[in-house]
Design a protein around this motif. Sequence first.
Motif, mmCIF file in Angstrom:
data_model
loop_
_atom_site.group_PDB
_atom_site.id
_atom_site.type_symbol
_atom_site.label_atom_id
_atom_site.label_comp_id
_atom_site.label_asym_id
_atom_site.label_seq_id
_atom_site.Cartn_x
_atom_site.Cartn_y
_atom_site.Cartn_z
ATOM 1 N N ILE A 1 0.840 -1.202 0.000
ATOM 2 C CA ILE A 1 0.000 0.000 0.000
ATOM 3 C C ILE A 1 0.871 1.247 0.000
ATOM 4 O O ILE A 1 0.641 2.188 -0.767
ATOM 5 N N ALA A 2 1.889 1.277 0.837
ATOM 6 C CA ALA A 2 2.788 2.432 0.900
ATOM 7 C C ALA A 2 3.449 2.681 -0.448
ATOM 8 O O ALA A 2 3.561 3.831 -0.891
ATOM 9 N N ASP A 3 3.864 1.614 -1.110
ATOM 10 C CA ASP A 3 4.523 1.768 -2.410
ATOM 11 C C ASP A 3 3.542 2.195 -3.494
ATOM 12 O O ASP A 3 3.783 3.160 -4.219
ATOM 13 N N ARG A 4 2.435 1.501 -3.617
ATOM 14 C CA ARG A 4 1.506 1.774 -4.715
ATOM 15 C C ARG A 4 0.831 3.137 -4.590
ATOM 16 O O ARG A 4 0.484 3.754 -5.588
ATOM 17 N N LEU A 5 0.687 3.619 -3.349
ATOM 18 C CA LEU A 5 0.054 4.925 -3.149
ATOM 19 C C LEU A 5 1.078 6.041 -2.953
ATOM 20 O O LEU A 5 0.713 7.155 -2.605
ATOM 21 N N ASP A 6 2.345 5.719 -3.187
ATOM 22 C CA ASP A 6 3.425 6.698 -3.093
ATOM 23 C C ASP A 6 3.413 7.423 -1.750
ATOM 24 O O ASP A 6 3.443 8.653 -1.670
ATOM 25 N N CYS A 7 3.361 6.629 -0.692
ATOM 26 C CA CYS A 7 3.346 7.168 0.673
ATOM 27 C C CYS A 7 4.321 6.353 1.521
ATOM 28 O O CYS A 7 3.907 5.551 2.367
ATOM 29 N N PRO A 8 5.637 6.534 1.299
ATOM 30 C CA PRO A 8 6.617 5.717 2.020
ATOM 31 C C PRO A 8 6.516 5.830 3.539
ATOM 32 O O PRO A 8 6.867 4.885 4.256
ATOM 33 N N SER A 9 6.004 6.933 4.031
ATOM 34 C CA SER A 9 5.883 7.071 5.485
ATOM 35 C C SER A 9 4.832 6.127 6.069
ATOM 36 O O SER A 9 4.789 5.932 7.281
ATOM 37 N N TRP A 10 4.014 5.524 5.222
ATOM 38 C CA TRP A 10 3.011 4.576 5.717
ATOM 39 C C TRP A 10 3.667 3.287 6.211
ATOM 40 O O TRP A 10 3.158 2.634 7.121
ATOM 41 N N ALA A 11 4.794 2.914 5.623
ATOM 42 C CA ALA A 11 5.496 1.699 6.040
ATOM 43 C C ALA A 11 6.994 1.979 6.075
ATOM 44 O O ALA A 11 7.761 1.445 5.273
ATOM 45 N N PRO A 12 7.439 2.828 6.997
ATOM 46 C CA PRO A 12 8.853 3.192 7.043
ATOM 47 C C PRO A 12 9.738 1.997 7.413
ATOM 48 O O PRO A 12 9.308 1.093 8.125
ATOM 49 N N GLU A 13 10.955 2.010 6.913
ATOM 50 C CA GLU A 13 11.873 0.893 7.168
ATOM 51 C C GLU A 13 12.087 0.649 8.654
ATOM 52 O O GLU A 13 12.276 -0.496 9.065
ATOM 53 N N GLN A 14 12.055 1.673 9.457
ATOM 54 C CA GLN A 14 12.306 1.525 10.892
ATOM 55 C C GLN A 14 11.052 1.120 11.674
ATOM 56 O O GLN A 14 11.089 1.059 12.896
ATOM 57 N N SER A 15 9.966 0.800 10.994
ATOM 58 C CA SER A 15 8.722 0.418 11.671
ATOM 59 C C SER A 15 8.935 -0.825 12.534
ATOM 60 O O SER A 15 9.372 -1.867 12.049
ATOM 61 N N ALA B 1 -4.590 -7.198 -2.253
ATOM 62 C CA ALA B 1 -4.419 -5.792 -1.873
ATOM 63 C C ALA B 1 -4.206 -4.924 -3.107
ATOM 64 O O ALA B 1 -4.805 -3.850 -3.233
ATOM 65 N N GLU B 2 -3.378 -5.390 -4.006
ATOM 66 C CA GLU B 2 -3.099 -4.613 -5.219
ATOM 67 C C GLU B 2 -4.355 -4.418 -6.057
ATOM 68 O O GLU B 2 -4.639 -3.320 -6.524
ATOM 69 N N ALA B 3 -5.134 -5.476 -6.224
ATOM 70 C CA ALA B 3 -6.370 -5.374 -7.003
ATOM 71 C C ALA B 3 -7.347 -4.397 -6.355
ATOM 72 O O ALA B 3 -7.973 -3.587 -7.043
ATOM 73 N N LEU B 4 -7.481 -4.462 -5.033
ATOM 74 C CA LEU B 4 -8.424 -3.574 -4.349
ATOM 75 C C LEU B 4 -8.012 -2.110 -4.456
ATOM 76 O O LEU B 4 -8.860 -1.248 -4.700
ATOM 77 N N ILE B 5 -6.727 -1.818 -4.270
ATOM 78 C CA ILE B 5 -6.338 -0.403 -4.272
ATOM 79 C C ILE B 5 -6.177 0.165 -5.672
ATOM 80 O O ILE B 5 -6.391 1.346 -5.880
ATOM 81 N N LEU B 6 -5.816 -0.669 -6.643
ATOM 82 C CA LEU B 6 -5.611 -0.146 -8.001
ATOM 83 C C LEU B 6 -6.861 -0.221 -8.867
ATOM 84 O O LEU B 6 -7.072 0.628 -9.727
ATOM 85 N N PHE B 7 -7.688 -1.267 -8.664
ATOM 86 C CA PHE B 7 -8.841 -1.482 -9.539
ATOM 87 C C PHE B 7 -10.186 -1.494 -8.811
ATOM 88 O O PHE B 7 -11.227 -1.412 -9.445
ATOM 89 N N GLY B 8 -10.166 -1.655 -7.492
ATOM 90 C CA GLY B 8 -11.400 -1.671 -6.721
ATOM 91 C C GLY B 8 -12.201 -2.957 -6.848
ATOM 92 O O GLY B 8 -13.351 -3.019 -6.405
ATOM 93 N N LYS B 9 -11.602 -3.989 -7.431
ATOM 94 C CA LYS B 9 -12.302 -5.274 -7.579
ATOM 95 C C LYS B 9 -11.279 -6.376 -7.824
ATOM 96 O O LYS B 9 -10.105 -6.103 -8.086
ATOM 97 N N VAL B 10 -11.745 -7.617 -7.724
ATOM 98 C CA VAL B 10 -10.890 -8.771 -8.000
ATOM 99 C C VAL B 10 -11.528 -9.602 -9.102
ATOM 100 O O VAL B 10 -12.753 -9.665 -9.210
#
Length: 132
Positions: free
Chosen positions: A33-47, A82-91
């Motif tokens: 999710i962090a990668d596909r939505l371009d939000c690296p702070s959502w899953a930081p390496e130090q998490s 997860a990828e299908a839901l966030i990118l296409f909204g369906k499976v």
Amino acid sequence: HPTLLSTWAGMYEMLVENGVVANRIKQLQRVLIADRLDCPSWAPEQSSSLQAVGINARERDAVNSSDFSIFSSGERTALHYAEALILFGKVDEDLFRNLKDSFSWSEIVELGFAVAVQAGAARVVAALQRDE
């Protein structure tokens, strides 16, 4: 709204940090999710949550490059879900068949809601960070 953050945090804890699905699977979805939505702070390496379930740089790179071959069958299916839901909204039918082969109904529902809760919040975080 005064209780919004605490309500969301409770849902996040219930769906992502706890629940019936292994936390590692949902944390892998978090990296995606962090990668596909371009939000690296959502899953930081130090998490600490990512570190606690053993997600390392090699696995992060695999998720970010869509090379899911290093993961178990269930992990791959959850990542595709997860990828299908966030990118296409369906499976599609094949993915749903794989979900049913790998997970129970309650696990499929939990995985879907975990993606929805995280993706929605990550989109808001990404939008707010654009102003920084």
